[in-house]
Every structure is written in C-alpha cells, then in structure tokens.
Design an enzyme around this catalytic site. Structure first.
Site, PDB file in Angstrom:
ATOM      1  N   GLU A 441     -10.402 -24.371   7.059  1.00  0.00           N
ATOM      2  CA  GLU A 441     -10.011 -24.234   8.458  1.00  0.00           C
ATOM      3  C   GLU A 441     -10.063 -25.600   9.141  1.00  0.00           C
ATOM      4  O   GLU A 441     -11.105 -26.248   9.198  1.00  0.00           O
ATOM      5  CB  GLU A 441     -10.984 -23.267   9.164  1.00  0.00           C
ATOM      6  CG  GLU A 441     -10.759 -23.154  10.652  1.00  0.00           C
ATOM      7  CD  GLU A 441     -11.828 -22.281  11.334  1.00  0.00           C
ATOM      8  OE1 GLU A 441     -12.728 -21.780  10.643  1.00  0.00           O
ATOM      9  OE2 GLU A 441     -11.738 -22.127  12.565  1.00  0.00           O
ATOM     10  N   ASP A 514     -15.266 -21.922   9.496  1.00  0.00           N
ATOM     11  CA  ASP A 514     -16.463 -22.048  10.317  1.00  0.00           C
ATOM     12  C   ASP A 514     -17.184 -20.711  10.364  1.00  0.00           C
ATOM     13  O   ASP A 514     -16.559 -19.656  10.250  1.00  0.00           O
ATOM     14  CB  ASP A 514     -16.089 -22.430  11.763  1.00  0.00           C
ATOM     15  CG  ASP A 514     -15.481 -23.811  11.838  1.00  0.00           C
ATOM     16  OD1 ASP A 514     -15.648 -24.579  10.864  1.00  0.00           O
ATOM     17  OD2 ASP A 514     -14.832 -24.116  12.858  1.00  0.00           O
ATOM     18  N   ASP A 516     -18.049 -18.854  12.649  1.00  0.00           N
ATOM     19  CA  ASP A 516     -17.951 -18.281  13.995  1.00  0.00           C
ATOM     20  C   ASP A 516     -16.840 -17.237  14.021  1.00  0.00           C
ATOM     21  O   ASP A 516     -16.257 -16.915  12.993  1.00  0.00           O
ATOM     22  CB  ASP A 516     -17.699 -19.387  15.035  1.00  0.00           C
ATOM     23  CG  ASP A 516     -16.406 -20.137  14.755  1.00  0.00           C
ATOM     24  OD1 ASP A 516     -15.611 -19.682  13.892  1.00  0.00           O
ATOM     25  OD2 ASP A 516     -16.175 -21.180  15.392  1.00  0.00           O
ATOM     26  N   ASP A 518     -13.749 -17.237  15.224  1.00  0.00           N
ATOM     27  CA  ASP A 518     -12.438 -17.698  14.774  1.00  0.00           C
ATOM     28  C   ASP A 518     -12.390 -17.779  13.259  1.00  0.00           C
ATOM     29  O   ASP A 518     -11.400 -17.408  12.632  1.00  0.00           O
ATOM     30  CB  ASP A 518     -12.134 -19.082  15.359  1.00  0.00           C
ATOM     31  CG  ASP A 518     -11.462 -18.965  16.712  1.00  0.00           C
ATOM     32  OD1 ASP A 518     -11.096 -17.824  17.083  1.00  0.00           O
ATOM     33  OD2 ASP A 518     -11.313 -20.000  17.390  1.00  0.00           O
TER      34      ASP A 518
END
Ligand code: 28G
Length: 657
Positions: A441, A514, A516, A518
C-alpha cells in the site's frame, strides 16, 4: 501355526494405526482445524454412502462438552460378523487401512470416491477414544477403542432393538491436533449441503457446549431447487429456477473391459443481474472443486441450446457470430450433482477434485441440451432476458478487446509502459517455487520495501490509492483498470477460467498494508479480486497477508538501545513490565518503518508472521463476498447488526514514560 498367524495379524493392525499416528498429514491432510474437521467428514461420508446406497434417511450429529462428537445413521448397520481374516468385521473396518483391495470395487456409490478407504481407521488412530454402536439383526452391538485404536472392550451385545444403523462417537486426540475445538458452523454448513444434494435426507446437528444448546435440522423435499434458492437469497434474480434430472445407462471402457453403469444427473440453475458465474458441481455428494467432465458437459449443452434457440428466434442474425459460453454463463448460479457408481468413477490428477469419467460429459450435455431447449421454448420471456444479457456481455467483451488493441497499437508507448507502468521491482532470479510478490500500500512504503527486501527472491509492487471493488464489475472493467491489470500481468498466470496456477511467477503473493482501516479495506478489495479472478491461487495456499507490528519498544541499556516489536497490547505489556527505561512508538503505517525495520519485522522469512488466506467453504465465501462487497446495503446492514458487536476501546495513552 494358529497362534503365529494371530500374532502376525496383531502386528499388522498396530502397524496401520501406528502408520497413521506417525504421519497423520499423509492421511488427513493436516493436524490443524482443517484436519480436525476432516475426521468428521470421514465418518459422515460413511453414513452418506449408506444413504447413497438407499439405506437410511436421517443422519444426526452431536458435539459434546469435551469436544467429542457423535455421528448416527439409520443405514443397515456396520457388519460385525467374523471377517475371513478371523476377526469381527468391525475391527477390520476400524483398525486396518484398506486402500484398494480388501473391500474391492463394487458397483455401489461411494462418497469417498473409492480413493482412500482409510476413513474410520484413520479416525480411530487419531482419537483418544472411539465408541461404536451398531443396531443390526434386532440387537445392539457395542465396542470401545482408546489411545489411537487400542481395543478396550471386545465387540459385545448390549441389548435388543427394532432399528438398524450405526453410531460412532469419538474424541480427537489432543496430542495429535493443534486445534481440538469443533466449529458448529463448519459442520452445520456441510450437513446442510448434504441435505440439499440428497433430496429427502434429514440431517440434524446439536451442540451441547454452549449454555443454551444449539440445534438445527435440514430436510429439503425440493433438493437442488432449494439449494439454488438458498445460494441466491438476497440477489436480484432475473429468471425462475429451472431444474432437471435423469438416469443414463452408459458404457465405459475400463482396462479393455466394457462396463455398463447407471449415472444419474441432477441439475438446477437460475440467472441474476450480476456479472459472475457460480457453478458448483458434485459427484456422489462430494464437491468437485476443479470441475471435470460433468461441468464441461453442462457448459457445452447450455451453450449449444442457447445459441440454437437465439438463432431460431432471430435474436442472433445469420451473419453474426455465436455467443461464447462465458457470455451465456455471465450471471448464472448452477448446481450439478451426479451419482456415479464406483466401477466407472475416475478422477483426474492426484486429488479427487476433478471428475474424469468420460460418459459423465455425454450424459450431462445431452440432458442439459434437451432440457434447456424445451425450457427456452416454453418460457419466451425468460429466454429473452437470458439472451439479452449474453448479448450485452458479448458487446462489452468486444468493446474491451478493441480498446486493448487500440492501446497496443499506439507506437509511442513502449510495451512495458502500457502493461506495467514501470512500477514493479522484480526479484533478481526467476524461481517460481520460491519467489514472493509483495503488493504494498502506497509509494512510500513501497520504497522502504524495495530497499529492505531480499533482492534475490522478493519482488515489490506498490499500489497507489484505492483498489477497484471488483464485485460489481464486468471482467472488461477489471482488465482496463491499471492497478489490477498490472497484478494480473505480474503474476503471469492469466485470470478467470483461464488462470493456471502452475504458471504463476510467484510461490507467495503477500498483501502488505497499513494496520489501519484503509489498510483493511485494501486487503478486502484485493482478496475479493483474487477470489473472483484467481481462486486457484488461494486454493493453492499462495495468498498471504503480511502482519506488520503495532508497536516498537526501545529499551535503554546504558549507552545501548535494545529494540523489540509487539503485535498486540498483551505483548506490549509483557515487554515493558518490570522495566522503567523505555519508549514506545506506535506504528500507524508501514511508511513509519525504515527499510531495515520493515525487513526485520514483516518481510524476513525467518522472523515474520504471514497469514494465509484460505477458503473453507466456497458457498459460504461466495455468499459473504456478495453480501459484504455487493451493492445491496440493506442486507449488509442487517448482517452487520447481527454479527458485529462494536465495543468502545479505551484510548491507550502512549508516549515516553
Ligand atoms: C455413524 C457413523 C458412520 C456404516 C455401513 C453399512 C455397511 C458397511 C458401513 O459395510 C463393508 C464394504 C463394501 C459390502 C454394507 C451393511 C452392506 C450390507 C453394510 C457408518 C461390505 C462395510 N450391510 N454403515 N459399512 N462393506 N455407517 N457411519 O460408518 O461391500 S459403515
């Protein structure tokens, strides 16, 4: 002489049970949760075989508090009289591996495909106890084994009865399995599938572990029609469900001998308004994940019938080309279920996941062609809907091909620019059995990954921005999407029905995002893409999620620093307890780690943790992807309300202490 003989046999039994215990993986695949459930399938399959043979209409499963499990059928009851080897047949069935030979290949149906026949013996060998009860000849017979198949009691009569059947209760040996907890849902889904496939078979499941006992039962008098209804619940259907079945007497050539056999074919299908085909095929109630002759026959019969009808109805003009099979199947849900006797049952390759019996194609193709021709003629409106959808798919396919041809013809762009945008950092050696592709990403993390990787066998492909949700897209849109077409090109094994996992340039494809929201979203979108367009990559165990750490702890030791990483709050507390001099850094994204840190924690095969993405149940996975990634938000909300609990998590105050 007699005594010697007996000794030899005892040794033989021990050998078989011991062989299974020494190398369980060889017999049941693995000793994790999959292997654990494999034991249940082996036992249930024996009950299913009795049903296929025409005996017994109910199978009951009970999970007990100690994680033992019981399966009961109402078949003829396992034979218990003396076997020619001088021991009760029950003991032979439960302690001797009879792969091929022993029980011979009869003309009966066999859900294990006649391939292993190790079933009950393997289960016995891997159980801390196994209790057998037989209802037969108006008597109840009983025997107990323990510790991997050691006889605890002889086979003895314990009562009288009017019923017939077999009950086996066993507890998988915790010394063998890394996972010993049965999944109610997994077993429930499986027995429900049997009930759909075997019209009139009642299956029940009871779970005594929770405070409030769980219980469900399944019985479908409409068989495959009910199955399609279940598969398509929540979808916008375009046509009604159509189903057909027949039995064919076929001639097969086996080792120069001509054998005749009865093959029964059972099919149902329905169209919806989406863009992907779902064909589930079974032989003797076992899923054939890689299809085979029956699927080929279904596709051929459907394609021929639809094209012929479309021409007759002038929906395809004389000068126009035929619809391709993939156009016609664009949004079909189909279940194909065949019963094939063991003596003509053939599979391709090592596993029994691809049917090879040649006449299964002819039988399924003829039946499908005849039925669909009648169905289209008698249901003109539905026929029109199916053909219009296929024509739309044909137009989209041709437009996309033209767009790609045009792009290829632009002389100014080099081939590499068009297909790759120059983003891939390849591995130095081409080694299909070792190389790893990291889908990363963001460009900045991509940069660290590029520097930190092992250049010899790790390749990096950074992804920019959001990945396309492939769930509601035609294939053409996916091919025209830069991110996804680059992934397809890089892996190099094609896509969709033509995807060939053997051609994959990579042994492992690792999604690295990541930690998180997203990041999770990108993971889900990519998994959806692989699920729809490269399923064999998942089934072959090649798709992984990287797991970057959440925290970095720096402890000061005089002038030196000692660095540790933590993947959870528990781990973090373990690391910092009894220590005063430390600092904690919370990694919000991959980009916060430098190249060395990324290598150390997430990419180095010797230290990292990779999470393998696997599909346990294709039907459930299909429904879940559809629900969570499709466009019906009402259904999605309902599911989330029922299945996801939101809890408030205290903000963890992190900083130098
Ligand atoms: C409850 C858990 C699992 C079973 C039967 C019934 C027969 C049988 C089982 O025979 C040997 C091999 C092929 C004939 C067959 C009974 C014929 C006549 C059976 C089970 C002999 C095994 N009468 N039910 N095995 N066959 N249920 N359920 O295991 O040639 S195993």
């Amino acid at each position: 002489m007699k005594i010697n003989n007996y000794d030899e046999k005892s040794i033989h039994i021990l050998k078989d049970l011991e062989a299974v215990r020494t190398r369980p993986g060889m017999y049941i695949g693995s000793t994790d949760s999959r292997g654990l459930h494999h034991l249940v399938w082996e036992i249930i399959n024996n009950s299913i075989d009795e049903t296929l043979a025409g005996f017994g209409y109910q199978i009951d499963v009970t999970i007990f508090k100690d994680n033992s499990i019981e399966v009961s059928d109402e078949g003829r009851g396992m034979p218990y009289k003396m076997h020619e080897s001088g021991r009760p047949t029950t003991e032979v069935i439960l302690t001797v591996l009879h792969a091929g030979g022993k029980f011979g290949k009869g003309g009966g149906y066999n859900s294990s495909g006649g391939l292993h026949g190790v079933g009950s013996t393997a289960v016995n060998a891997l159980s801390s106890y196994l209790e057998l009860t037989i209802y037969r000849d108006n008597k109840i017979w009983h025997q107990i084994f323990s510790n991997g198949g050691t006889k605890v009691t002889p086979l003895e009569e314990i009562g009288t009865t009017k019923k017939t059947g077999t009950t086996i209760k066993f507890k998988p040996d915790p010394n063998v399995f890394s996972q010993t907890v049965f999944s109610y849902e997994t077993i429930r889904d499986r027995i429900r599938e049997f009930s759909f496939l075997l019209k009139g078979l009642k299956t029940t499941i009871k779970d005594l572990r929770p405070k409030n006992t769980l219980y469900e039962e399944f019985l479908y008098d409409d068989g495959l029609i009910s199955y399609i209804g279940f598969l398509n619940s929540g979808r916008n259907t375009l046509t009604s469900i159509t189903s057909y079945s027949d039995t064919y007497t076929v001639q097969e050539d086996k080792n120069g001998k001509n054998i005749s056999a009865d093959i029964s074919v059972d099919v149902a299908f329905q169209y919806d308004d989406n863009y992907n085909e779902r064909i589930y095929s079974f032989v003797n109630s076992v899923k054939t994940t890689d299809g085979g002759t029956h699927e080929v026959g279904f596709k051929a019969g459907l394609t021929r019938a639809v094209n012929e009808y479309a021409r007759k109805a002038s929906l395809i003009k004389e000068k126009d080309t035929n619809l391709e099979g993939s156009d016609i199947r664009e949004s079909v849900t189909a279940v194909i279920s065949l019963k094939i006797p063991e003596n003509v049952l053939e599979f391709e390759g090592q596993t029994k996941s691809k049917l090879g019996t040649p006449s299964a194609k002819t039988a399924t193709e003829n039946l499908t062609y005849n039925h669909v021709t009648t169905y289209l003629t008698e249901n003109k409106e539905e026929a029109l809907k199916i053909i219009n959808k296929a024509l739309a798919s044909q137009r989209a396919r041709e437009a996309a091909r033209k767009a790609r041809d045009d792009a290829r013809n632009i002389k100014t762009k080099s081939k590499q620019e068009i297909s790759l945008s120059g983003k891939l950092t390849p591995a130095q050696k081409l080694d299909r059995d070792k190389n790893e592709l990291f889908l990363v990403e963001g460009d900045s993390a991509g940069g660290s990954a590029k520097q930190g990787r092992n250049r010899v066998f790790q390749a990096i492909l950074p992804l920019r921005g959001k990945v396309l949700n492939t769930e509601n897209q035609r294939l053409e849109n996916i091919l025209n999407n830069e991110e996804l077409s680059t992934i397809i090109y890089t892996i190099g094994a094609g896509y969709g029905a033509n995807f060939d996992v053997k051609k994959s340039n990579y042994k492992k494809v690792v999604i690295m995002t990541d930690a998180d929201q997203d990041g999770s979203h990108i993971q889900i979108l990519l998994i959806t893409f692989f699920f729809r367009y490269m399923k064999p990559l998942i089934n072959d165990g090649r798709l992984y999620l990287a797991s970057p750490p959440f925290y970095k702890v720096t402890k000061r030791r005089g002038s030196k620093e000692e660095i540790t990483y933590a993947w959870s709050d528990e781990e973090l507390e373990e690391i910092i307890k009894d220590d005063k001099n430390y600092s904690i850094q919370r990694f919000k994204g991959l980009g916060e780690m430098n190249a060395d840190q990324l290598w150390d924690t997430t990419m180095n095969p010797e230290k990292r943790t990779l999470i393998r993405v696997l599909i346990d149940d294709d039907v459930e996975a299909e429904k879940r992807v559809r629900l969570l990634m499709g466009d019906d938000s009402t259904q999605r909300k309902e599911w989330i309300d029922q299945n996801v609990s939101f809890e408030v998590i205290d903000n963890y105050d992190i900083g130098d202490k």
